[in-house]
Design an enzyme around this catalytic site. Structure first.
Site, mmCIF file in Angstrom:
data_model
loop_
_atom_site.group_PDB
_atom_site.id
_atom_site.type_symbol
_atom_site.label_atom_id
_atom_site.label_comp_id
_atom_site.label_asym_id
_atom_site.label_seq_id
_atom_site.Cartn_x
_atom_site.Cartn_y
_atom_site.Cartn_z
ATOM 1 N N GLU A 35 0.845 -1.201 0.000
ATOM 2 C CA GLU A 35 0.000 0.000 0.000
ATOM 3 C C GLU A 35 0.875 1.244 0.000
ATOM 4 O OE1 GLU A 35 -3.028 0.066 -1.190
ATOM 5 O OE2 GLU A 35 -3.825 -1.190 0.417
ATOM 6 N N HIS A 36 0.547 2.178 -0.867
ATOM 7 C CA HIS A 36 1.327 3.406 -1.046
ATOM 8 C C HIS A 36 2.749 3.105 -1.518
ATOM 9 C CE1 HIS A 36 -1.585 6.399 0.377
ATOM 10 N NE2 HIS A 36 -2.020 5.430 1.168
ATOM 11 N N SER A 128 -13.494 2.416 -7.928
ATOM 12 C CA SER A 128 -14.576 2.582 -8.899
ATOM 13 C C SER A 128 -14.159 3.600 -9.965
ATOM 14 C CB SER A 128 -15.860 3.032 -8.207
ATOM 15 O OG SER A 128 -15.610 4.170 -7.421
ATOM 16 N N ASP A 173 -4.184 0.986 -9.412
ATOM 17 C CA ASP A 173 -5.632 0.777 -9.583
ATOM 18 C C ASP A 173 -5.985 0.535 -11.048
ATOM 19 O OD1 ASP A 173 -5.507 1.503 -6.966
ATOM 20 O OD2 ASP A 173 -6.497 3.436 -7.215
HETATM 21 C C1 GLA Z 1 -5.077 4.807 -4.103
HETATM 22 C C2 GLA Z 1 -4.285 5.196 -5.352
HETATM 23 C C3 GLA Z 1 -3.293 4.107 -5.744
HETATM 24 C C4 GLA Z 1 -2.428 3.697 -4.551
HETATM 25 C C5 GLA Z 1 -3.297 3.433 -3.312
HETATM 26 C C6 GLA Z 1 -2.458 3.198 -2.085
HETATM 27 O O1 GLA Z 1 -5.897 3.712 -4.372
HETATM 28 O O2 GLA Z 1 -5.156 5.432 -6.427
HETATM 29 O O3 GLA Z 1 -2.500 4.536 -6.806
HETATM 30 O O4 GLA Z 1 -1.437 4.640 -4.289
HETATM 31 O O5 GLA Z 1 -4.182 4.493 -3.047
HETATM 32 O O6 GLA Z 1 -1.713 2.040 -2.200
#
Ligand code: GLA
Length: 383
Positions: A35-36, A128, A173
């Site tokens: 994540e991140h 979404s 995403d």
């Molecule tokens: C959101 C962003 C992704 C990613 C996540 C965290 O979903 O759109 O690009 O950075 O946060 O992992």
């Protein structure tokens, strides 16, 4: 994705525009771990899910494009000659953004009509918006034979998000939504934008999403701020991205940066390593080890990266207290949305009852539960 929804979107299109449309299905995503890390050019393990957006599209017979958001009962018409983002424009900016980014590449498209709807909860951190952007660029590519590759399409979707929705997101995403597979997750290298398939045997366990049903208003500015911090530290370290930094490197910088920024960068370095540990755990069928990594990620996001919130923390605490759950964490950008939980199938019911009760008691509102399956990425719907 729900077949009734697909039928409904198609028949509504025919009713509104008297033409047979092309139908595109585009899934949302979960992220198992990492994540991140995406905008730090690191690793993540996302997967496309069986909830998403269905879009019907066809050429327009007028000079205008008309777009209908089926679930919101909103309609918006615009000319392709003058595309601009709209302040607080919500979903409209995703449509305009995709069109503008296609035009920026010097590609000409003609007016079109579009209707979209979904079975993916909005604002739940299940992407979404990426699903919608991908469905639009995919649909336009089909309709006007633009010859865009899937990679070019996800870059267009990502830029739409940056320039029209104002979120400087990474590529995870859009990638997961476009390239997802039916029977597993993707180990994504966000530097090369290449992935390999990962199949996971959950045995007697199952993935469960719990939606806090909140999205705190600071989420977007805080997201862009985290990205800026990471980029600043990478540049101070003289590396391209935090993916290239180690804890040792970061220690050299400790006296020059704030304690908060130090911990944020440290989180990213640890999280990137956790993804690689997770790959090993999954490959060796060590589900318990994988679960522990999820708890570690949550702690990092909560205490070091500071993107959690009370609602998410309570849900993860309840998971930790329950022996039927072997791992849980907040998922996505943070400040709301869902937690991801690995729960023993036989205890699913009792776990959800306990959590529902505790959540209601603390926050006087409901949380929602979704069991999900993996699904393939953005594609044309078969008749
Ligand atoms: C959101 C962003 C992704 C990613 C996540 C965290 O979903 O759109 O690009 O950075 O946060 O992992």
């Amino acid at each position: 994705m729900n077949p009734i929804l697909t039928k409904h979107i198609k028949s509504r299109f025919i009713k509104e525009f008297s033409h047979e449309p092309i139908i595109i299905k585009s899934p949302g995503r979960i992220n198992l771990i990492g994540e991140h890390t995406d905008y730090n050019e690191g690793f993540a393990i996302p997967a496309a899910i069986n909830k998403g957006i269905v879009t019907a599209i066809q050429k327009s017979t007028t000079d205008l494009c008309t777009v209908i958001a089926n679930d919101l009962s909103e309609t918006y018409s615009f000319s392709l000659k003058k595309i601009q983002s709209i302040q607080n424009g919500g979903w409209k900016n995703y449509v305009l953004g995709v069109v503008a980014e296609i035009q920026k590449k010097g590609i000409t498209i003609k007016p079109f009509n579009l209707i979209f709807g979904g079975d993916i909860p909005i604002g739940a951190g299940l992407s979404s918006s990426a699903a919608l952007e991908n469905s639009i660029v995919f649909g336009l590519n089909e309709l006007f034979s633009l010859g865009l590759s899937k990679k070019e399409m996800i870059q267009i979707s990502q830029k739409a998000e940056h320039n029209y929705a104002g979120v400087k997101c990474g590529i995870m995403d859009q990638y997961a939504s476009m390239f997802g597979i039916e029977n597993g997750a993707l180990l994504l290298d966000c530097r090369t934008t290449e992935s390999s398939n990962i199949s996971i045997n959950f045995n007697e366990y199952q993935l469960l999403l719990i939606n806090t049903n909140v999205k705190h208003s600071l989420s977007e500015s805080a997201y862009n701020n985290r990205r800026r911090v990471c980029e600043k530290i990478a540049s101070l370290l003289n590396v391209k991205a935090l993916r290239d930094a180690s804890e040792e490197d970061l220690k050299q910088l400790k006296i020059k940066i704030s304690e908060e920024d130090y911990h944020k960068a440290l989180y990213v370095i640890y999280e990137n390593n956790r993804v690689l540990k997770a790959v090993k755990a999954i490959k060796n069928n060590k589900l318990l080890d994988f679960g522990k990594l999820l708890y570690e990620t949550h702690e990092g996001l909560q205490k070091k990266y500071m993107v959690s919130c009370h609602e998410l923390d309570l849900l993860v605490d309840k998971a930790k207290q329950n022996p039927a759950v072997i791992g849980a964490r907040m998922m996505g950008g943070g400040f709301g949305g869902c937690t991801l939980n690995i729960v023993k199938k036989s205890e699913l019911n009792s776990f959800t009852i306990t959590v529902e009760k505790a959540y209601k008691e603390h926050f006087n509102k409901h949380c929602s539960f979704y069991t999900i399956e993996f699904s393939k990425g953005t594609h044309l719907a078969e008749e």
